[in-house]
Design a protein around this motif. Structure first.
Motif, PDB file in Angstrom:
ATOM      1  N   TRP A  91       0.829  -1.199   0.000  1.00  0.00           N
ATOM      2  CA  TRP A  91       0.000   0.000   0.000  1.00  0.00           C
ATOM      3  C   TRP A  91       0.873   1.262   0.000  1.00  0.00           C
ATOM      4  O   TRP A  91       1.948   1.270   0.583  1.00  0.00           O
ATOM      5  N   ALA A  92       0.362   2.326  -0.576  1.00  0.00           N
ATOM      6  CA  ALA A  92       0.904   3.668  -0.385  1.00  0.00           C
ATOM      7  C   ALA A  92       0.033   4.319   0.680  1.00  0.00           C
ATOM      8  O   ALA A  92      -1.141   4.623   0.433  1.00  0.00           O
ATOM      9  N   ALA A  93       0.561   4.474   1.883  1.00  0.00           N
ATOM     10  CA  ALA A  93      -0.248   4.910   3.016  1.00  0.00           C
ATOM     11  C   ALA A  93      -0.126   6.417   3.251  1.00  0.00           C
ATOM     12  O   ALA A  93       0.979   6.964   3.254  1.00  0.00           O
ATOM     13  N   ASP A  94      -1.263   7.059   3.473  1.00  0.00           N
ATOM     14  CA  ASP A  94      -1.318   8.472   3.822  1.00  0.00           C
ATOM     15  C   ASP A  94      -1.791   8.583   5.265  1.00  0.00           C
ATOM     16  O   ASP A  94      -2.901   8.132   5.600  1.00  0.00           O
ATOM     17  N   ARG A  95      -0.977   9.165   6.121  1.00  0.00           N
ATOM     18  CA  ARG A  95      -1.332   9.347   7.529  1.00  0.00           C
ATOM     19  C   ARG A  95      -2.088  10.658   7.691  1.00  0.00           C
ATOM     20  O   ARG A  95      -1.564  11.731   7.391  1.00  0.00           O
ATOM     21  N   LEU A  96      -3.318  10.573   8.207  1.00  0.00           N
ATOM     22  CA  LEU A  96      -4.182  11.736   8.312  1.00  0.00           C
ATOM     23  C   LEU A  96      -4.711  11.866   9.740  1.00  0.00           C
ATOM     24  O   LEU A  96      -5.166  10.886  10.335  1.00  0.00           O
ATOM     25  N   SER A  97      -4.682  13.067  10.270  1.00  0.00           N
ATOM     26  CA  SER A  97      -5.136  13.345  11.632  1.00  0.00           C
ATOM     27  C   SER A  97      -6.486  14.046  11.592  1.00  0.00           C
ATOM     28  O   SER A  97      -6.575  15.215  11.204  1.00  0.00           O
ATOM     29  N   ALA A  98      -7.537  13.344  12.014  1.00  0.00           N
ATOM     30  CA  ALA A  98      -8.889  13.879  11.925  1.00  0.00           C
ATOM     31  C   ALA A  98      -9.073  15.127  12.772  1.00  0.00           C
ATOM     32  O   ALA A  98      -9.707  16.100  12.348  1.00  0.00           O
ATOM     33  N   GLY A  99      -8.528  15.128  13.980  1.00  0.00           N
ATOM     34  CA  GLY A  99      -8.705  16.260  14.871  1.00  0.00           C
ATOM     35  C   GLY A  99      -7.969  17.502  14.434  1.00  0.00           C
ATOM     36  O   GLY A  99      -8.384  18.630  14.741  1.00  0.00           O
ATOM     37  N   ASP A 100      -6.887  17.321  13.723  1.00  0.00           N
ATOM     38  CA  ASP A 100      -6.115  18.449  13.224  1.00  0.00           C
ATOM     39  C   ASP A 100      -6.669  18.984  11.902  1.00  0.00           C
ATOM     40  O   ASP A 100      -6.503  20.163  11.587  1.00  0.00           O
ATOM     41  N   LEU A 101      -7.326  18.113  11.145  1.00  0.00           N
ATOM     42  CA  LEU A 101      -7.816  18.500   9.822  1.00  0.00           C
ATOM     43  C   LEU A 101      -9.255  19.001   9.824  1.00  0.00           C
ATOM     44  O   LEU A 101      -9.596  19.943   9.110  1.00  0.00           O
ATOM     45  N   GLY A 102     -10.124  18.363  10.598  1.00  0.00           N
ATOM     46  CA  GLY A 102     -11.546  18.682  10.548  1.00  0.00           C
ATOM     47  C   GLY A 102     -12.236  17.985   9.392  1.00  0.00           C
ATOM     48  O   GLY A 102     -11.604  17.288   8.578  1.00  0.00           O
ATOM     49  N   VAL A 103     -13.546  18.129   9.314  1.00  0.00           N
ATOM     50  CA  VAL A 103     -14.356  17.374   8.353  1.00  0.00           C
ATOM     51  C   VAL A 103     -13.927  17.627   6.913  1.00  0.00           C
ATOM     52  O   VAL A 103     -13.618  16.698   6.150  1.00  0.00           O
ATOM     53  N   ASP A 104     -13.921  18.872   6.491  1.00  0.00           N
ATOM     54  CA  ASP A 104     -13.710  19.176   5.075  1.00  0.00           C
ATOM     55  C   ASP A 104     -12.335  18.726   4.592  1.00  0.00           C
ATOM     56  O   ASP A 104     -12.213  18.104   3.523  1.00  0.00           O
ATOM     57  N   ASP A 105     -11.291  19.031   5.350  1.00  0.00           N
ATOM     58  CA  ASP A 105      -9.952  18.668   4.909  1.00  0.00           C
ATOM     59  C   ASP A 105      -9.716  17.162   4.986  1.00  0.00           C
ATOM     60  O   ASP A 105      -9.007  16.598   4.134  1.00  0.00           O
ATOM     61  N   LEU A 106     -10.279  16.494   5.982  1.00  0.00           N
ATOM     62  CA  LEU A 106     -10.121  15.041   6.035  1.00  0.00           C
ATOM     63  C   LEU A 106     -10.795  14.378   4.834  1.00  0.00           C
ATOM     64  O   LEU A 106     -10.208  13.493   4.188  1.00  0.00           O
ATOM     65  N   LEU A 107     -11.988  14.823   4.508  1.00  0.00           N
ATOM     66  CA  LEU A 107     -12.670  14.253   3.348  1.00  0.00           C
ATOM     67  C   LEU A 107     -11.908  14.567   2.056  1.00  0.00           C
ATOM     68  O   LEU A 107     -11.784  13.709   1.174  1.00  0.00           O
ATOM     69  N   ARG A 108     -11.382  15.760   1.950  1.00  0.00           N
ATOM     70  CA  ARG A 108     -10.642  16.137   0.736  1.00  0.00           C
ATOM     71  C   ARG A 108      -9.363  15.322   0.587  1.00  0.00           C
ATOM     72  O   ARG A 108      -9.070  14.779  -0.488  1.00  0.00           O
TER      73      ARG A 108
END
Length: 252
Positions: free
Chosen positions: A43-60
């Motif tokens: 896999w090519a994994a992307d680490r994403l932080s939900a609390g730091d990004l918020g709804v719109d940026d996490l979905l994007r």
């Protein structure tokens, strides 16, 4: 020409916990294990932080992901499942992460994107679909966590019975020895879910969606003391689900 690797969104609550450095350091070991196993699995994994990004940026930022893993962490804020505050051993909450992860799960189910939830991630799946949580387990025998010790020593080993014929059984068999550290659990099931594993005291240990490629496990296959075959097997099920989704789309 070789095909591009599948993209995996690995979604945590927050990247930093300065108020709880020991707990955060332990969480980092588990996130790192998921990223390592994902890389070894192609896999090519992307680490994403939900609390730091918020709804719109996490979905994007997860929009192009072929599959998603939602990891463990803090208690989900009670307002998201109709619960009250002030319960026993109430932990800290991150309502931004809660809202973002709930939105992510709902989009994944709507799109048919394969998703695995681990511990809190398993509970997020249930809450996103209208389910509730048991706010504090009466766990006098320490089946689900070691109480009154630092977070990095709270994991306990126990057995779970897995429903024959389930997708989880295809990955792990009809029983598994797992590692857990939690004081909450799935209560009333969310819409479209079925229970596919329980512990000896009846606690819900895993769920699957009846029509979408979504699975949640209450335990931590990424813990350093876990059976090292479990997480790669679960990531393998995600890969198989991606292939199945693509085959259906191609046939259509």
């Amino acid at each position: 020409m070789s095909r591009a690797p599948l993209r995996l969104a690995v979604v945590e609550v927050t990247r930093r916990r300065p108020h709880a450095p020991r707990y955060d350091a332990y969480v980092q070991t588990m996130v790192a294990q998921v990223l390592a196993d994902a890389g070894e699995g192609g896999w090519a994994a992307d680490r994403l932080s939900a609390g730091d990004l918020g709804v719109d940026d996490l979905l994007r930022l997860s929009d192009a992901a072929d599959a998603i893993v939602v990891l463990g962490g803090e208690d989900i804020a009670p307002e998201f499942y109709g619960g009250g505050s002030g319960y026993v051993a109430e932990g800290s909450h991150d309502v931004v992460a809660d809202a973002a992860q709930i939105a992510l799960v709902r989009r994944a189910i709507g799109r048919g994107t394969p998703l695995l939830g681990i511990c809190r991630g398993h509970q997020i799946i249930n809450v996103a679909l209208g389910g509730t949580l048991v706010q504090h387990l009466d766990d006098a025998h320490g089946l689900h966590r070691a109480a009154d010790v630092p977070a990095d020593r709270s994991m306990v080993g126990h057995d779970v019975a897995i429903e024959p014929g389930s997708g989880l059984a295809a990955a792990l068999g009809v029983g598994a020895r797992v590692r857990s550290a939690h004081h909450q659990a799935v209560g009333r099931l969310g819409d479209g879910l079925r229970v596919v594993a329980r512990s000896s005291d009846g606690t819900v240990e895993a769920v699957e969606h009846r029509s979408a490629p979504v699975t949640g496990v209450q335990w931590h296959p990424e813990d350093r003391g876990s059976d090292r075959a479990q997480l790669p097997a679960l990531l393998g099920r995600l890969r198989a689900a991606v292939a199945s989704v693509r085959a259906v789309a191609h046939a259509a």
